[in-house]
Design a protein around this motif. Sequence first.
Motif, PDB file in Angstrom:
ATOM      1  N   UNK A  56      42.460 -12.229  -3.660  1.00 15.52           N
ATOM      2  CA  UNK A  56      42.443 -13.412  -4.526  1.00 15.52           C
ATOM      3  C   UNK A  56      42.074 -14.668  -3.740  1.00 15.52           C
ATOM      4  N   UNK A  91      40.820 -15.264   0.046  1.00 15.05           N
ATOM      5  CA  UNK A  91      40.502 -14.762   1.386  1.00 15.05           C
ATOM      6  C   UNK A  91      40.723 -15.808   2.475  1.00 15.05           C
ATOM      7  N   UNK A  92      41.032 -17.027   2.106  1.00 14.66           N
ATOM      8  CA  UNK A  92      41.154 -18.109   3.076  1.00 14.66           C
ATOM      9  C   UNK A  92      42.558 -18.259   3.645  1.00 14.66           C
ATOM     10  N   UNK A 104      35.991 -14.977   5.848  1.00 17.10           N
ATOM     11  CA  UNK A 104      35.264 -16.166   5.421  1.00 17.10           C
ATOM     12  C   UNK A 104      33.765 -15.973   5.606  1.00 17.10           C
ATOM     13  N   UNK A 105      33.425 -15.393   6.748  1.00 19.58           N
ATOM     14  CA  UNK A 105      32.016 -15.149   7.053  1.00 19.58           C
ATOM     15  C   UNK A 105      31.397 -14.243   5.996  1.00 19.58           C
ATOM     16  N   UNK A 120      32.352 -13.785   2.912  1.00 22.30           N
ATOM     17  CA  UNK A 120      32.196 -14.531   1.659  1.00 22.30           C
ATOM     18  C   UNK A 120      30.944 -15.404   1.731  1.00 22.30           C
ATOM     19  N   UNK A 121      30.761 -16.055   2.871  1.00 28.83           N
ATOM     20  CA  UNK A 121      29.617 -16.943   3.048  1.00 28.83           C
ATOM     21  C   UNK A 121      28.310 -16.164   2.988  1.00 28.83           C
ATOM     22  N   UNK A 122      28.292 -15.005   3.599  1.00 28.78           N
ATOM     23  CA  UNK A 122      27.074 -14.197   3.592  1.00 28.78           C
ATOM     24  C   UNK A 122      26.745 -13.701   2.192  1.00 28.78           C
ATOM     25  N   UNK A 123      27.770 -13.317   1.489  1.00 23.66           N
ATOM     26  CA  UNK A 123      27.582 -12.860   0.117  1.00 23.66           C
ATOM     27  C   UNK A 123      26.956 -13.941  -0.739  1.00 23.66           C
ATOM     28  N   UNK A 124      27.390 -15.166  -0.474  1.00 25.55           N
ATOM     29  CA  UNK A 124      26.841 -16.274  -1.248  1.00 25.55           C
ATOM     30  C   UNK A 124      25.334 -16.339  -1.107  1.00 25.55           C
ATOM     31  N   UNK A 125      24.874 -16.114   0.099  1.00 30.52           N
ATOM     32  CA  UNK A 125      23.439 -16.162   0.332  1.00 30.52           C
ATOM     33  C   UNK A 125      22.710 -15.094  -0.471  1.00 30.52           C
ATOM     34  N   UNK A 127      23.684 -13.909  -3.283  1.00 28.34           N
ATOM     35  CA  UNK A 127      23.783 -14.204  -4.707  1.00 28.34           C
ATOM     36  C   UNK A 127      23.034 -15.449  -5.120  1.00 28.34           C
ATOM     37  N   UNK A 153      20.826 -15.366  -7.954  1.00 33.05           N
ATOM     38  CA  UNK A 153      21.494 -15.088  -9.222  1.00 33.05           C
ATOM     39  C   UNK A 153      22.227 -16.287  -9.804  1.00 33.05           C
ATOM     40  N   UNK A 154      22.424 -17.293  -9.015  1.00 31.03           N
ATOM     41  CA  UNK A 154      23.202 -18.412  -9.538  1.00 31.03           C
ATOM     42  C   UNK A 154      22.310 -19.469 -10.183  1.00 31.03           C
ATOM     43  N   UNK A 205      19.648 -18.882 -12.536  1.00 32.13           N
ATOM     44  CA  UNK A 205      19.095 -18.674 -13.871  1.00 32.13           C
ATOM     45  C   UNK A 205      19.766 -19.373 -15.033  1.00 32.13           C
TER      46      UNK A 205
END
Lengths: 186, 186
Positions: free
Chosen positions: A18, A20-21, A54-55, A57-62, A64, A67-68, A70
């Motif tokens: 829920x 990760x930080x 954290x890393x 999560x940050x990589x996943x953002x890239x 996605x 996808x963010x 549209x």
Amino acid sequence: MKRNKKERQQLLTDTIKENPFVTDEELSEKFSVSVQTIRLDRLELSIPELRERIKHVAEKRFENEVRSLPIEEIIGEIIDIELDKTAISIFDVKGEHVFKRNQIARGHHMFAQANSLAVAVINDELALTAKASIQFTRPVKLNERVIAKARVLTIDNESGRTIVEVNSFVNNEQVFKGEFDMFRKK
Amino acid sequence: MKRNKKERQQLLTDTIKENPFVTDEELSEKFSVSVQTIRLDRLELSIPELRERIKHVAEKRFENEVRSLPIEEIIGEIIDIELDKTAISIFDVKGEHVFKRNQIARGHHMFAQANSLAVAVINDELALTAKASIQFTRPVKLNERVIAKARVLTIDNESGRTIVEVNSFVNNEQVFKGEFDMFRKK
DNA sequence: CGAGATATTAAGACTAGGTACTAATAGTAG
DNA sequence: CTACTATTAGTACCTAGTCTTAATATCTCG
């Protein structure tokens, strides 16, 4: 507040998922155990340390990022507009807009482009769609560029109704036509 | 490879912007200067350290998470389905679905829910929308839960045409109705 | 009740990727 | 030559850990 190991580990997994930080120290306080216990738990559960999480999560953002976009992009890009008269927008059909099975654009994206163009062409604070009659004249495929042209047909100032016609094309071939009955609000 | 300070700092800014995951050591090698110089540069340019940068990227992702879901979410959640007969879906209207000015849901989201339900109810590999006639009977506001009910009216096996009727409600009050002329493909 | 197993805590050495600060050196302009 | 900027070096300290060894605590079963 003490639970047994299993219970704590389950809660630990949930807590980290829920948020990760959270640090081991914060977790140790939360569960009233020592920091070392938390670390043993993470080891057993193969949960990486804070900085790795954290890393990740940050990589996943890239990943996605594509996808963010549209949500705004969905409506297409307006390239010409003459309020209460005409408007033109372009919309490039990408992977996220098509059915995976046959690469055909989902109808609601075509509708969204046309409908938002109909909203935009109206020279008023805001317009709402009351009715619409639409037709998909040929399927639109992945990577095609759809050009939608809106034209205001009638404006009834008393009732607040405006009729907008939208025709969409791919390479001069009609793919969509619709008539939108818009309600304007002031 | 040596540039002057200004040039290097500009390139440094660009490099980090492009790839926030780079360490001072990697940067010092890239620009053939000492790690300390890189640190002085970051200090002057107020660029935070690697871990802070990663954290920032990760946090931003969380902010955007709400925005990256709607592509799938947009169509609502199917809660009941009887192929070629009926289907029901729910769709919660959130901030990203409404016009900011008056908190009214954008028409294409309502359409998307109805249209994708019409697609889903059809018992075939895939269905495409050929025509649709829709009506927005009352505006839907932020935080309202829209329940869409689809019903298959007629199936013409020869032409491959299926007519689906979709009615959407908020608290038993009708907000949308539409008739979708679907084309099925096998 | 006691032995053995399991769980928990503690302590110490080490790591990455820094900050903050001081000091020395190189190069350049006036 | 001096003043100044730029660069480099070195030290102490920080966070949020890892990895290892060792000492307790608690539980369980016979």
